[in-house]
Each structure stands twice: as structure tokens, then as C-alpha cells.
Design a protein around this motif. Sequence first.
Motif, short mmCIF file in Angstrom:
data_model
loop_
_atom_site.label_atom_id
_atom_site.label_comp_id
_atom_site.label_asym_id
_atom_site.label_seq_id
_atom_site.Cartn_x
_atom_site.Cartn_y
_atom_site.Cartn_z
N ARG A 64 10.11 9.67 -7.16
CA ARG A 64 9.92 10.83 -6.47
C ARG A 64 10.95 11.36 -5.73
O ARG A 64 11.97 10.78 -5.89
N GLN A 65 11.12 12.70 -5.42
CA GLN A 65 12.18 13.23 -5.13
C GLN A 65 12.07 13.56 -3.42
O GLN A 65 13.11 13.37 -2.89
N ASN A 66 11.08 13.75 -2.94
CA ASN A 66 11.11 14.49 -1.37
C ASN A 66 10.58 13.54 -0.34
O ASN A 66 9.23 13.79 -0.34
N LEU A 67 11.29 13.01 0.14
CA LEU A 67 10.52 11.78 1.17
C LEU A 67 11.16 12.63 2.80
O LEU A 67 12.13 12.74 2.85
N MET A 68 9.99 12.39 3.47
CA MET A 68 10.45 12.78 4.69
C MET A 68 9.57 11.99 5.72
O MET A 68 8.42 11.75 5.63
N VAL A 69 10.37 11.34 6.60
CA VAL A 69 9.64 10.40 7.67
C VAL A 69 9.59 11.04 8.99
O VAL A 69 10.64 11.87 9.50
N LEU A 70 8.40 11.05 9.56
CA LEU A 70 8.43 11.60 10.80
C LEU A 70 8.22 10.20 11.85
O LEU A 70 7.56 9.48 11.72
N THR A 71 8.98 10.70 12.84
CA THR A 71 9.20 9.60 14.03
C THR A 71 9.16 10.20 15.56
O THR A 71 9.35 11.19 15.54
N GLY A 72 8.58 9.18 16.48
CA GLY A 72 8.65 9.39 17.74
C GLY A 72 9.31 8.68 18.40
O GLY A 72 10.41 8.33 18.24
N ASP A 73 8.80 7.86 19.61
CA ASP A 73 9.42 6.74 20.33
C ASP A 73 10.45 6.89 21.12
O ASP A 73 10.49 6.67 22.45
N VAL A 74 11.59 7.66 20.84
CA VAL A 74 12.86 7.55 21.64
C VAL A 74 13.01 8.76 22.65
O VAL A 74 14.32 8.67 23.22
N HIS A 75 12.32 9.43 22.84
CA HIS A 75 12.37 10.61 23.80
C HIS A 75 13.60 11.60 23.41
O HIS A 75 14.07 12.15 24.39
N VAL A 76 13.98 11.96 22.37
CA VAL A 76 14.96 12.70 21.86
C VAL A 76 14.61 13.50 20.67
O VAL A 76 14.02 12.76 19.88
N TRP A 115 0.91 -1.04 0.13
CA TRP A 115 0.07 0.02 0.11
C TRP A 115 0.98 1.20 0.07
O TRP A 115 0.61 2.28 -0.80
N LEU A 116 1.87 1.19 0.90
CA LEU A 116 2.79 2.47 0.91
C LEU A 116 3.53 2.78 -0.62
O LEU A 116 3.34 3.72 -1.20
N VAL A 117 4.20 1.42 -0.87
CA VAL A 117 5.05 1.65 -2.19
C VAL A 117 3.89 1.97 -3.37
O VAL A 117 4.23 2.84 -4.10
N ASP A 118 2.86 1.59 -3.53
CA ASP A 118 1.85 1.85 -4.57
C ASP A 118 1.23 3.23 -4.33
O ASP A 118 1.41 3.82 -5.47
N SER A 155 1.48 12.48 -6.90
CA SER A 155 2.20 13.76 -7.60
C SER A 155 2.20 14.99 -6.75
O SER A 155 2.46 16.15 -7.17
N ALA A 156 2.45 14.62 -5.39
CA ALA A 156 2.82 15.69 -4.48
C ALA A 156 4.25 16.07 -4.38
O ALA A 156 5.04 15.23 -4.82
N VAL A 157 4.28 17.28 -4.12
CA VAL A 157 5.69 17.98 -4.02
C VAL A 157 6.49 17.02 -2.72
O VAL A 157 7.66 16.83 -2.92
N TRP A 158 5.75 16.89 -1.76
CA TRP A 158 6.42 16.20 -0.60
C TRP A 158 5.60 14.80 -0.29
O TRP A 158 4.48 14.98 -0.30
N ASN A 159 6.31 13.94 0.02
CA ASN A 159 5.96 12.72 0.40
C ASN A 159 6.13 12.35 1.91
O ASN A 159 7.39 12.09 2.23
N VAL A 160 5.11 12.60 2.89
CA VAL A 160 5.36 12.38 4.09
C VAL A 160 5.02 11.20 4.77
O VAL A 160 3.77 10.88 4.64
N VAL A 161 5.83 10.42 5.79
CA VAL A 161 5.40 9.25 6.18
C VAL A 161 5.53 9.30 7.88
O VAL A 161 6.52 9.26 8.49
#
Length: 546
Positions: free
Chosen positions: A430-442, A372-375, A381-387
Motif C-alpha cells: 500500500r502507499q498512504n499510511l497515516m498514524v494518528l497520535t495523542g498522549d504528549v500534549h503537543v 490483525w493490523l498487518v492482515d 483497497s482504501a486510498v488511505w490507511n489510517v491508524v
Amino acid sequence: MTTPARPSSHSPELRAAAGALGRRRFLTSTAAAAALAFAVNLPAAGTAAADELEPARLAEDPFTLGVASGDPLPDSVALWTRLAPRPLDLDGGLPARRVSVRWELAHDERFRRVVRRGHAWAHPEFNHAVHVDVRNLRPGSVYYYRFRAGDWISPTGRTRTAPGHGARVDALRFGLVSCQRYDQGHWTAFRHLAGEDLDAVFHLGDYLYEYAVNARAGGRGYTDRVIPAHFDHETVTLEDYRLRYALYKSDPDLIAAHLAHPFVVTWDDHETENNYAGGNPENSVAPEEFLLRRAAAYRAYWENMPLRAAQRPEGPDLRLYRRMHWGDLAQFDVLDTRQYRTDQANGDGWKTPTAESEAESMTLTGAEQERWLVDGWRRSSAVWNVVPQQVTFSRRNNPAAGNTTLSMDSWDGYPASRRRVLEGWKASGRQNLMVLTGDVHVHYGLEIKEDFDDPASRTLGTEIVTTSVSSGGDGAERPANWAGYLERNPHLRFYNGLRGYTTVELGRRAAVTRFKTVPRVTVPNAPLTVAATYVTESGDPGLNPA
């Protein structure tokens, strides 16, 4: 409809079983566990008037947990509240009867221009939670909303819809939060977040913690509030999780943040149990017992989040991964890296990688979510693909020189899964990949490398890891392992160990990330500091200090 043969989680039978057999092992019969774990327990159709509580009989304010909105779409937004006059009581201060609730949505906060209004039921089967999916709204618009029950009126929330599909959008500003352990500090970060000018907030997991909360709430050090004794044990039953959400959501700073912004939520582990993996618990309990616990946790999560009916769970299953768009500027692919993962290799924790952890069969997302993610990237067609997701995606080499261990609970414990995802990203073009993360307290600012063993290899994207709201206590700007982490991870561009949150501003030419911190959480009302600002240029995924 509720099946009579399936006892509700409020039933005397289940409570008696829990008390008799102990909180960690209160049900070991496979058949009984399966029946309970997969019970839907929906409100019955055609409920008799005798089962209704007249709103006029509400003698106390039922809106003690505030209101919330979430998952903004171009034509709709999800609204939430939960009736609980006495939220820390076992019954929340209400009998097991449904209550009529009215809602309004307006262009202005004085509700002189109401655009939608309606009625909903607060059902005891859902712990008197109310979910409203307001539709046929105008894209890219700000709205105000509130609820009424009898003579009581909720606080007024502010929300917004997303821009229209494919509409040109030049800017988007959102916040990132995670990890808010109640008994380890005040939620001053949420109070500051409430004052930000944001389009949305992404909560990246650990909205609550399953651990016991003592009478003084640990690091909060209350002198004027005593937490009831029924919070002083780990959450296991549906009643346990519901009460824990009531405690968390009664916090005024969290209420303020929800009033100010629509939230997009996903969970990590502590909403159920630390470091669980799919159907595998942290501890050695029977699989059917853990599925029962997971069903209770998922049910309580949905009841307390601004989610739509599409996310309502069935027993121990809840499809939380979903996709949203912000015009043509951003596509958000919200992941669930807990429910479908294979069990952590090597006994979990920080371990040296082995053939087991590096096996192709290891997956953090499950095959269906991965496809689902890769498809979705291929069609984007977005400028930024954010996860928005939960656990650290990039390599984190142990900061101690010569130590070869990696975190088996993060993507480092699932390198084949990460490789497949990054190959899908490269294949998408695509060009602009941004991954958003939590979990590690820093706070981390990381560059996602094509080959983490080669610092000179191509940078494929950026990863923004937001620190905790309170988990871990005060923290430190430069933890003891600060220098070691930076030295052994050249793709780690920023590291700060204080508490706070992060804001990201996306534009068509660049993304600006601001890591924000408070000096202490063991005292309330600490000031906010912008610890660092980084810029990522469109088409150039590195992190550059502003």
C-alpha cells in the motif's frame, strides 16, 4: 445474569473493605480479587416491576451529561446517554432501580421525519447508562437523535453513517483530540470543535485522569462551583471511576462536541492508571489488586462511551481495537496499545536503550493485534490507511545534545514492535499510511522513516500528533526544547506546544492537516488559531507546508 456470590461494586462489603484497608490496597486476597475482577455483573433477566422506577417520578432533568454517538458504520450508529439528575452525587441522584428510556432517530432536527424509534432500559448495574445500536440505516446520511425519560427530553445530537462499503468517496474531514485533564484548564477546544464541519472525531486517549480533583478544580479556578470532597482522591474503585466520568462529562463544552459529531474513541493510560502496561501497574501493588482496578476502569469506560455491546468488558478484559471504513477512501484501524503491551523496559521513563528494550519479545500491541493490523493492510483497497492510536510512533531523539535517552513508554521503547509493523506495511504494497497520535500534549507533524538513523532513508508514512485539550495547562507555542527537538529529529516537520486540536481532510489526491491552537486554557473562551497547515500528497508520504 448476576451471580449472587459475586458482590457488586456498589456493595457494602466492597465499600467497607476499601475504607478499612485504604484506597491503594483495599483487597489483597487473591481469590476474592479474582472473583470481583472477573465478575460480569449484568442486569438480571426478568427484573420485577418493583425494581423499576417510574419515569414520571423523575423530578429533575436526568440528561445532565448530554448524549453522544459513535463508531459510524454504513448501516448503523451507536447512541449513548446516561441518566444522572445530580451527577456529582454518589448515587447520581437515582435509586438503584432501572428506568425506561425512549429514543428517536430522525432525518431532521425537529423530528418531523422520524426513521427509527425504540425503548431501552437504563440499568443501575450500568450506572443508568444507555447504549443503543441503531441498525438498518441509509449509508452516508446525516441523522438527529434524542432520548426521553418521563417528561424529560435530552438535548438533540447530530450523527451520521459511513458511506457504503467500497463506495467511491472523494472527501472526508475528521477531528483529532486527546488528553483533557479536568483540573488543568478549560475545554475551550471542544467548544470550537463543536462548530467545525466534520464527519467524525477521533479521541486518542486520556479522556479522563485518575488523579485527585480538589474543590476548585485546580487550573480552572472556579469561584462559583465547589467540587465535592469525594473527588479529592485518586480513582481506584468502580464508584470512583463512575464519578470521575460524571464530573468530566458534565462539562458543557464536551457535551457540545459530542452533540455535534460522532466520536470514535480509544483509551491510553490515564483512563486506568498512568503508564500501566497490560497487567502491570505503575506502582508496586499485588497483580490481582491491579486487575480489580483495571476491571473497574474498563467497566466505567464502556458505560460512558458511545460503544456497542461488542466492546462491553468481561472483568479486566475489553477488546477495543477495531476496524472501520469510509467507502473506498479510508480504512481506519483503531489500536489499543495499553492492554496487551509487555512491561516497559529499563524502569520506564526516558532511558538509554538496552538489550531489554530492543528485544524481539517486546510488543506494544500484543501478537494477535499485530497480526490483525498487518492482515488488514494486506486486504485493504482504501486510498488511505489510517491508524488512530495512543503514543508517539516515530523516533523522538532527546532534544539535549549528546543525550541518548528515548521514551520507554512510546514506540521508541518497543523498536522491534515498530519494525515488525513497518515491515508488514511495506509487504502490503500500500502507499498512504497515516498514524494518528495523542498522549504528549503537543502538536507534532512527523515523517515515518524506514531508518530513523538515516534522514535520507525512504519515508513510509506520516504521523499526526495532536496536542492536549487542557492537560499541562496553557503551554507555549515554542517550548524551551523546541529548537533542540527540531535539530535532533530532522523527520519532525512541525512542533507547537499550545493546547487545541487537529483537523484532517482526506481527498483522493492529498491529505490536508490543520493544527489548531488556543492561547490559554486557564481562562475560558479563548480564540482559536490555525497554527499551521500541511499537505501530504497521495503516493508521496512527506509533510509539506501549505
